[in-house]
Design a protein around this motif. Structure first.
Motif, short mmCIF file in Angstrom:
data_model
loop_
_atom_site.label_atom_id
_atom_site.label_comp_id
_atom_site.label_asym_id
_atom_site.label_seq_id
_atom_site.Cartn_x
_atom_site.Cartn_y
_atom_site.Cartn_z
N PHE A 1 -38.90 55.09 -34.36
CA PHE A 1 -38.16 54.17 -33.50
C PHE A 1 -37.77 52.91 -34.28
CE2 PHE A 1 -37.08 51.44 -30.02
CZ PHE A 1 -36.75 52.28 -28.97
N ARG A 2 -38.71 52.40 -35.07
CA ARG A 2 -38.40 51.20 -35.86
C ARG A 2 -37.31 51.49 -36.89
NH1 ARG A 2 -43.23 50.09 -37.61
NH2 ARG A 2 -43.78 48.41 -36.16
N ASP A 3 -37.36 52.66 -37.50
CA ASP A 3 -36.33 53.03 -38.47
C ASP A 3 -34.95 53.13 -37.81
OD1 ASP A 3 -38.21 53.10 -40.47
OD2 ASP A 3 -38.43 55.29 -40.45
N ALA A 4 -34.93 53.66 -36.58
CA ALA A 4 -33.65 53.89 -35.91
C ALA A 4 -33.06 52.62 -35.30
CB ALA A 4 -33.83 54.95 -34.82
N TYR A 5 -33.92 51.74 -34.75
CA TYR A 5 -33.40 50.62 -33.96
C TYR A 5 -33.84 49.25 -34.48
CZ TYR A 5 -32.32 54.51 -30.94
OH TYR A 5 -31.85 55.70 -30.46
N GLY A 6 -34.56 49.21 -35.59
CA GLY A 6 -34.88 47.94 -36.21
C GLY A 6 -36.01 47.16 -35.58
N MET A 7 -36.68 47.73 -34.61
CA MET A 7 -37.80 47.07 -33.95
C MET A 7 -38.64 48.11 -33.24
SD MET A 7 -35.80 45.25 -30.74
CE MET A 7 -34.33 44.76 -31.66
N PRO A 8 -39.91 47.81 -32.95
CA PRO A 8 -40.76 48.78 -32.25
C PRO A 8 -40.34 48.93 -30.79
CG PRO A 8 -41.91 46.71 -32.57
CD PRO A 8 -40.64 46.59 -33.34
N PRO A 9 -40.80 49.98 -30.12
CA PRO A 9 -40.36 50.24 -28.74
C PRO A 9 -40.59 49.09 -27.77
CG PRO A 9 -41.47 52.17 -29.63
CD PRO A 9 -41.65 51.08 -30.64
N HIS A 10 -41.74 48.40 -27.88
CA HIS A 10 -42.01 47.32 -26.92
C HIS A 10 -41.04 46.15 -27.10
CE1 HIS A 10 -44.26 45.76 -30.39
NE2 HIS A 10 -44.10 44.57 -29.84
N ALA A 11 -40.68 45.84 -28.35
CA ALA A 11 -39.72 44.76 -28.59
C ALA A 11 -38.32 45.19 -28.14
CB ALA A 11 -39.71 44.39 -30.07
N TRP A 12 -37.98 46.45 -28.40
CA TRP A 12 -36.68 46.95 -27.95
C TRP A 12 -36.59 46.90 -26.43
CZ3 TRP A 12 -34.97 50.54 -24.56
CH2 TRP A 12 -33.60 50.84 -24.60
N LEU A 13 -37.68 47.23 -25.73
CA LEU A 13 -37.68 47.22 -24.27
C LEU A 13 -37.46 45.81 -23.74
CD1 LEU A 13 -38.10 48.69 -21.58
CD2 LEU A 13 -40.56 48.31 -21.85
N THR A 14 -38.11 44.82 -24.33
CA THR A 14 -37.89 43.44 -23.90
C THR A 14 -36.44 43.03 -24.09
OG1 THR A 14 -40.17 42.82 -24.41
CG2 THR A 14 -38.56 41.04 -24.31
N ASP A 15 -35.88 43.40 -25.23
CA ASP A 15 -34.48 43.10 -25.51
C ASP A 15 -33.57 43.78 -24.48
OD1 ASP A 15 -32.45 41.93 -27.21
OD2 ASP A 15 -32.03 43.94 -27.96
N ALA A 16 -33.85 45.05 -24.17
CA ALA A 16 -33.05 45.79 -23.20
C ALA A 16 -33.17 45.19 -21.80
CB ALA A 16 -33.47 47.25 -23.19
N ARG A 17 -34.37 44.73 -21.45
CA ARG A 17 -34.55 44.10 -20.14
C ARG A 17 -33.73 42.82 -20.02
NH1 ARG A 17 -41.17 44.83 -19.58
NH2 ARG A 17 -41.10 46.72 -18.27
N VAL A 18 -33.69 42.03 -21.09
CA VAL A 18 -32.89 40.81 -21.06
C VAL A 18 -31.41 41.15 -20.96
CG1 VAL A 18 -32.18 38.81 -22.43
CG2 VAL A 18 -34.61 39.39 -22.23
N ARG A 19 -30.97 42.16 -21.67
CA ARG A 19 -29.56 42.59 -21.56
C ARG A 19 -29.22 42.95 -20.12
NH1 ARG A 19 -27.18 46.56 -26.20
NH2 ARG A 19 -27.68 45.35 -28.06
N ARG A 20 -30.08 43.75 -19.49
CA ARG A 20 -29.81 44.16 -18.12
C ARG A 20 -29.88 42.97 -17.17
NH1 ARG A 20 -32.51 49.62 -15.92
NH2 ARG A 20 -31.29 50.34 -17.73
N ALA A 21 -30.81 42.06 -17.42
CA ALA A 21 -30.90 40.86 -16.60
C ALA A 21 -29.62 40.05 -16.70
CB ALA A 21 -32.10 40.02 -17.02
N ARG A 22 -29.03 39.97 -17.88
CA ARG A 22 -27.76 39.25 -18.04
C ARG A 22 -26.68 39.86 -17.15
NH1 ARG A 22 -26.23 37.99 -24.23
NH2 ARG A 22 -24.39 37.21 -23.12
N ARG A 23 -26.61 41.18 -17.11
CA ARG A 23 -25.61 41.82 -16.27
C ARG A 23 -25.85 41.51 -14.79
NH1 ARG A 23 -27.15 46.57 -19.30
NH2 ARG A 23 -25.93 46.70 -21.22
N LEU A 24 -27.12 41.52 -14.39
CA LEU A 24 -27.44 41.21 -12.99
C LEU A 24 -27.11 39.76 -12.66
CD1 LEU A 24 -30.86 43.07 -12.67
CD2 LEU A 24 -28.68 43.73 -11.63
N LEU A 25 -27.41 38.85 -13.56
CA LEU A 25 -27.08 37.45 -13.35
C LEU A 25 -25.57 37.26 -13.27
CD1 LEU A 25 -29.63 35.83 -15.82
CD2 LEU A 25 -29.76 35.79 -13.34
#
Length: 320
Positions: free
Chosen positions: A208-232
């Protein structure tokens, strides 16, 4: 942020669809590893920004630009004690592709080759885009944005490599990402996720780190913020958005949102609402003063120290 000398405004201008805008001064700000769906074109006005990008620390000083392609993990922090001040535009991949198709010979998906470019002329163009948007001059803002992107692509552009899932590890990482996107509110542990995918926890972590540049938990936080931006953007309150994307409460969202976007979700949403309402909302005197100071300090100046006309091209030779 005002007490620390830090300030930021993250907004949109209705006449520049698909583009986010930012003016900020940071001293102690430390952006955690994150990604953007759009391009980052950040023009440094003062100080130095350091950002970790593609395995190395990159340094961008006054008159240079920090350039980050979409979905590419990076960080951000001050490189000098006084911090850094900058203006940035975040055009969508569609906007950049349209400009590249009309003004360059790039074939394939356009992007930036080097993450730092020393070009005061292009940096000045970025600041002029922000100034034109502030003053409501749609023709100038759109024109200057296109000139700036064209110049940057001609100086530092190329076709981005296509991401192909070839290895077994990359395929497992892609499947894990899909699971996390679907189960964002209640994600599995690393061990359970790996078991579902038929992999070992550490093998999945490395892939996962090789593919996306960060571990799954960090990617999930980033994805949650992205989705929160759309909701806002759609009008959801910060408290409701926090729960909808899997954060425990609004303070939890506030902490991560500010560490990634640079402003709190409430301030972010107020600027979005201003665009949707078709006008600029009334702000507190301190905010008004802050925004006015940012507008003045981000304007490029001539060699004699005079501010050039609002929508004139920055001083210095060069063409897009």
């Amino acid at each position: 942020m005002a007490g620390s000398g830090e300030r930021a405004r993250h907004w949109q201008y209705a006449e520049l669809p698909g583009v986010d805008l930012l003016r900020a001064r940071y001293v102690r700000k430390n952006f955690v590893r994150h990604t953007h769906e759009n391009f980052v074109i950040a023009a440094i006005a003062d100080g130095v920004e350091v950002f970790h990008y593609r395995g190395a620390d990159r340094y961008a000083g006054a008159g240079s630009l920090a350039l980050v392609n979409p979905d590419t993990a990076h960080t951000g922090r001050a490189g000098v004690p006084e911090g850094w001040r900058y203006g940035a535009v975040y055009p969508s991949p569609e906007v950049v592709a349209e400009i590249a198709g009309e003004t360059t010979a790039i074939r394939g998906t356009p992007g930036f080759v080097s993450p730092v470019l020393d070009d005061p002329y292009a940096a000045g163009l970025v600041h002029q885009v922000l100034r034109a948007a502030d003053e409501g001059n749609a023709l100038a803002a759109d024109t200057l944005l296109r000139v700036a992107v064209t110049r940057l692509l001609r100086l530092n552009g190329g076709a981005l490599p296509e991401r192909e899932v070839r290895t077994a590890g990359a395929r497992v990482a892609a499947r894990a990402r899909g699971v996390l996107e679907e189960r964002m509110v209640a994600p599995p542990t690393l061990e359970r996720l790996a078991a579902e995918l038929g992999a070992g926890p550490f093998a999945l972590l490395r892939a996962f780190r090789d593919a996306y540049g960060m571990p799954p938990h960090a990617w999930l936080t980033d994805a949650r913020v992205r989705r929160a931006r759309r909701l806002l953007d759609a009008g959801t309150s910060p408290a409701e958005a926090a729960i909808a994307v899997g954060f425990t409460d609004q303070p939890h969202l506030n902490r991560h949102f500010t560490r990634i976007v640079g402003v709190p979700p409430g301030a972010y949403q107020r600027e979005r609402k201003n665009v949707q309402d078709g006008g600029r909302a009334l702000v507190l005197p301190s905010d008004a003063c802050q925004n006015r100071q940012l507008s003045q300090t981000h304007a490029p100046t001539t060699e004699e120290g005079r501010t050039p006309p609002s929508y004139g091209t920055p001083s210095g030779s060069g063409s897009p």
